[in-house]
Scaffold this motif. Structure first.
Motif, PDB file in Angstrom:
ATOM      1  N   LEU A 136       1.073  -1.227  -0.125  1.00 62.26           N
ATOM      2  CA  LEU A 136      -0.341   0.389  -0.083  1.00 62.26           C
ATOM      3  C   LEU A 136       1.127   1.265  -0.152  1.00 62.26           C
ATOM      4  N   THR A 137       0.235   2.500  -0.458  1.00 62.81           N
ATOM      5  CA  THR A 137       0.595   3.769  -0.433  1.00 62.81           C
ATOM      6  C   THR A 137       1.446   4.304   0.969  1.00 62.81           C
ATOM      7  N   ASN A 138       0.834   3.855   2.074  1.00 59.62           N
ATOM      8  CA  ASN A 138       1.767   4.256   3.149  1.00 59.62           C
ATOM      9  C   ASN A 138       2.600   3.173   3.476  1.00 59.62           C
ATOM     10  N   GLY A 139       2.880   2.128   3.352  1.00 56.77           N
ATOM     11  CA  GLY A 139       4.372   1.545   3.270  1.00 56.77           C
ATOM     12  C   GLY A 139       3.126  -0.054   3.577  1.00 56.77           C
ATOM     13  N   LYS A 140       2.584  -0.040   4.115  1.00 57.05           N
ATOM     14  CA  LYS A 140       2.104  -1.888   4.827  1.00 57.05           C
ATOM     15  C   LYS A 140       2.212  -2.688   3.354  1.00 57.05           C
ATOM     16  N   LEU A 141       1.815  -3.693   4.236  1.00 58.15           N
ATOM     17  CA  LEU A 141       1.799  -4.922   3.452  1.00 58.15           C
ATOM     18  C   LEU A 141       0.193  -6.456   3.676  1.00 58.15           C
ATOM     19  N   ILE A 142       0.237  -6.263   2.596  1.00 59.30           N
ATOM     20  CA  ILE A 142      -0.966  -7.071   3.008  1.00 59.30           C
ATOM     21  C   ILE A 142      -0.827  -8.471   1.860  1.00 59.30           C
ATOM     22  N   HIS A 143      -1.554  -9.256   2.554  1.00 57.72           N
ATOM     23  CA  HIS A 143      -1.180 -10.472   2.236  1.00 57.72           C
ATOM     24  C   HIS A 143      -2.430 -11.332   1.573  1.00 57.72           C
ATOM     25  N   THR A 144      -3.004 -11.702   0.050  1.00 59.00           N
ATOM     26  CA  THR A 144      -3.801 -12.045  -0.162  1.00 59.00           C
ATOM     27  C   THR A 144      -3.737 -13.457  -1.689  1.00 59.00           C
ATOM     28  N   ASP A 145      -5.515 -13.687  -2.189  1.00 58.29           N
ATOM     29  CA  ASP A 145      -5.383 -14.694  -3.189  1.00 58.29           C
ATOM     30  C   ASP A 145      -5.643 -14.243  -4.641  1.00 58.29           C
ATOM     31  N   VAL A 146      -6.710 -13.423  -4.382  1.00 51.26           N
ATOM     32  CA  VAL A 146      -6.833 -12.252  -5.478  1.00 51.26           C
ATOM     33  C   VAL A 146      -7.064 -11.079  -5.638  1.00 51.26           C
ATOM     34  N   VAL A 147      -7.428  -9.696  -6.594  1.00 55.57           N
ATOM     35  CA  VAL A 147      -7.334  -8.567  -6.081  1.00 55.57           C
ATOM     36  C   VAL A 147      -8.641  -8.819  -6.792  1.00 55.57           C
ATOM     37  N   LEU A 148      -9.807  -7.259  -6.559  1.00 55.67           N
ATOM     38  CA  LEU A 148     -10.650  -6.979  -7.482  1.00 55.67           C
ATOM     39  C   LEU A 148     -10.450  -5.296  -7.238  1.00 55.67           C
ATOM     40  N   SER A 149     -10.536  -5.694  -8.589  1.00 54.54           N
ATOM     41  CA  SER A 149     -10.258  -3.684  -8.446  1.00 54.54           C
ATOM     42  C   SER A 149     -11.926  -3.148  -8.711  1.00 54.54           C
ATOM     43  N   ALA A 150     -12.413  -2.750  -7.873  1.00 55.55           N
ATOM     44  CA  ALA A 150     -13.396  -1.720  -8.337  1.00 55.55           C
ATOM     45  C   ALA A 150     -13.973  -0.636  -8.120  1.00 55.55           C
ATOM     46  N   ILE A 151     -13.051   0.349  -8.860  1.00 57.48           N
ATOM     47  CA  ILE A 151     -12.719   2.081  -8.321  1.00 57.48           C
ATOM     48  C   ILE A 151     -13.619   2.570  -9.387  1.00 57.48           C
ATOM     49  N   GLY A 152     -14.478   2.167 -10.306  1.00 58.48           N
ATOM     50  CA  GLY A 152     -15.306   2.593 -10.910  1.00 58.48           C
ATOM     51  C   GLY A 152     -15.712   2.210 -12.656  1.00 58.48           C
ATOM     52  N   ILE A 153     -16.375   3.178 -13.560  1.00 63.25           N
ATOM     53  CA  ILE A 153     -16.436   2.641 -14.977  1.00 63.25           C
ATOM     54  C   ILE A 153     -16.447   4.456 -15.229  1.00 63.25           C
ATOM     55  N   LYS A 154     -16.542   4.197 -16.533  1.00 64.18           N
ATOM     56  CA  LYS A 154     -16.476   5.413 -17.272  1.00 64.18           C
ATOM     57  C   LYS A 154     -17.231   5.194 -18.775  1.00 64.18           C
ATOM     58  N   PRO A 155     -17.630   6.205 -18.821  1.00 60.17           N
ATOM     59  CA  PRO A 155     -18.695   6.156 -19.911  1.00 60.17           C
ATOM     60  C   PRO A 155     -17.789   5.684 -21.224  1.00 60.17           C
ATOM     61  N   HIS A 156     -18.146   4.600 -22.485  1.00 58.18           N
ATOM     62  CA  HIS A 156     -17.607   4.138 -23.179  1.00 58.18           C
ATOM     63  C   HIS A 156     -17.460   5.774 -24.896  1.00 58.18           C
ATOM     64  N   ILE A 157     -16.874   6.138 -25.418  1.00 62.65           N
ATOM     65  CA  ILE A 157     -17.308   6.941 -25.928  1.00 62.65           C
ATOM     66  C   ILE A 157     -16.335   7.595 -27.056  1.00 62.65           C
ATOM     67  N   THR A 158     -15.172   6.171 -27.766  1.00 61.10           N
ATOM     68  CA  THR A 158     -13.975   6.296 -28.567  1.00 61.10           C
ATOM     69  C   THR A 158     -14.620   6.735 -29.590  1.00 61.10           C
ATOM     70  N   MET A 159     -16.097   5.488 -29.823  1.00 64.86           N
ATOM     71  CA  MET A 159     -16.352   5.500 -31.369  1.00 64.86           C
ATOM     72  C   MET A 159     -17.376   7.057 -31.817  1.00 64.86           C
ATOM     73  N   ALA A 160     -18.300   6.724 -30.837  1.00 68.32           N
ATOM     74  CA  ALA A 160     -18.595   8.111 -30.594  1.00 68.32           C
ATOM     75  C   ALA A 160     -18.069   9.232 -31.310  1.00 68.32           C
ATOM     76  N   LEU A 161     -17.004   9.424 -30.464  1.00 71.15           N
ATOM     77  CA  LEU A 161     -15.928  10.663 -30.653  1.00 71.15           C
ATOM     78  C   LEU A 161     -15.583  10.349 -32.316  1.00 71.15           C
ATOM     79  N   GLU A 162     -15.641   8.997 -32.926  1.00 70.00           N
ATOM     80  CA  GLU A 162     -14.782   9.437 -33.991  1.00 70.00           C
ATOM     81  C   GLU A 162     -15.550   9.278 -35.464  1.00 70.00           C
ATOM     82  N   ALA A 163     -16.926   9.266 -34.954  1.00 71.59           N
ATOM     83  CA  ALA A 163     -17.929   8.921 -35.746  1.00 71.59           C
ATOM     84  C   ALA A 163     -18.347  10.976 -35.929  1.00 71.59           C
ATOM     85  N   GLY A 164     -17.440  11.606 -34.985  1.00 70.35           N
ATOM     86  CA  GLY A 164     -18.055  13.042 -35.188  1.00 70.35           C
ATOM     87  C   GLY A 164     -19.305  13.228 -34.445  1.00 70.35           C
TER      88      GLY A 164
END
Length: 377
Positions: free
Chosen positions: A220-248
């Motif tokens: 961790l950013t504070n130097g602490k160590l954690i032991h685990t088997d699996v990591v699940l990232s749940a930090i959020g989502i962002k709208p998919h816009i790439t193809m819409a942007l390319e289409a104008g």
């Protein structure tokens, strides 16, 4: 004989399939095509964060959905470009013309920026396929580290504990669901999850993930160590816009649409996690359902402006029931909080008018009465 071009919906998640179902209530026979990059199974996305303690998530395959909707469903198919000027989409070298086009392709998960040789063991869940990969990864494992204390992170924490996993939750925030809940409302949920055994690490980020002999070591950013088997990232989502942007198309945080869910191109619409409705991206089920019902009428020839009613968000944490109806963005009111132990009623008030609420425990049942009191902009 003139052949009518189809209404094409790109995406078969909750937004795409719900729209198709609602559209068929108004028009049973006009050509309808849905296109998806996956296998087209229908499922309820909100169930993904509470599926670990269950045997399976109910689904219907693409063939069943095609028959139910009287539609053509193209599975494992990737749209590569949109040409609004000529009313067509491109799939590699092939082209399909459309009568109307709906973008319902959802959002992309935010990626963790971390170092180490164990980053391949970081998973995220944003659809049925990624859920199944994660479920396979945790099978036979006991320790799971969740990164992120938002709604999805909290729901997974409760569900994984119920499935007899050991859970460590790591968050740069200092409370649970800070974008949804005032701290006084988040505290009972945290207390209940701690009682189940969830360990919290607030105000820190994840810096490294490295393989060790018996699993993973997180730094961790504070130097602490954690032991685990699996990591699940749940930090959020962002709208998919790439193809819409390319289409104008006009885009901002999401694909910009008006009160009819029209994009800046004629006969092109958007809804769900990819859409920004008159300046707002609302990544929850209630607004999605409202948009699908409204857009279905518009696509069937009865233009209907979108009007939101009360949109409470139920947090699926059985250990501590929570429901929140967030106040409008930018609303300058204040929270009035009444608490009795783990039961909290918080009302967001401005000029003696109710603009939002958050409830825990036995106060959750008051949501129906509070919905009637809400001031809807």
């Amino acid at each position: 004989m003139c052949v009518m071009e189809p209404l094409i919906i790109i995406g078969t998640g909750l937004a795409g399939y719900t729209l198709a179902k609602e559209y068929r209530k108004h028009d049973s026979y006009s050509p309808l095509t849905l296109i998806t990059t996956d296998d087209g199974r229908y499922y309820s996305k909100p169930m993904l964060s509470i599926g670990m303690s269950r045997k399976q998530i109910d689904t219907a395959d693409a063939q069943e959905m095609a028959e139910q909707l009287n539609a053509t469903i193209l599975t494992n198919t990737r749209v590569t470009a949109i040409d609004p000027q000529h009313h067509l989409i491109k799939i590699g070298n092939d082209e399909l013309r459309y009568r109307q086009l709906v973008l319902a392709w959802g959002a992309d998960v935010l990626q963790l920026d971390v170092q180490g040789d164990g980053t391949e063991e970081i998973y995220s869940v944003n659809n049925l396929q990624s859920y199944e990969i994660f479920r396979k990864a945790v099978s036979g494992k006991k320790r799971v580290a969740i990164i992120g204390s938002g709604l999805v992170g909290c729901e997974f924490a409760n569900d994984l504990i119920a499935a007899e996993h050991h859970v460590e939750l790591i968050s740069q925030s200092h409370s649970l669901m800070p974008k949804l809940l005032p701290a006084d409302v988040a505290a009972p949920l945290q207390s209940c999850l701690q009682t189940l055994g969830v360990r919290f690490h607030f105000g820190v980020g994840l810096e490294e993930v490295n393989r060790i002999e018996n699993g993973l070591e997180l730094t961790l950013t504070n130097g602490k160590l954690i032991h685990t088997d699996v990591v699940l990232s749940a930090i959020g989502i962002k709208p998919h816009i790439t193809m819409a942007l390319e289409a104008g198309l006009e885009v901002n945080e999401g694909i910009q649409v008006n009160h009819l869910l029209e994009t800046s191109a004629p006969d092109v619409f958007a809804l769900g996690d990819c859409a920004e409705v008159e300046g707002h991206v609302l990544l929850y089920v209630a607004p999605l359902m409202a948009c699908a019902k409204t857009l279905a009428r518009t696509l069937a020839g009865h233009p209907t402006p979108l009007r939101y009613g009360p949109m409470p968000v139920g947090v699926k944490t059985p250990i501590c029931p929570v429901v929140v109806c967030p106040p409008p963005r930018g609303c300058t009111g204040q929270w009035q909080i009444h608490a009795e132990g783990l039961d909290v009623r918080a009302c967001f008030v401005k000029d003696e008018k109710l603009f939002g609420y958050a409830l825990t425990g036995r106060y959750v049942k008051e949501k129906y009465a509070l919905n009637k009191q809400l001031t809807i902009n």
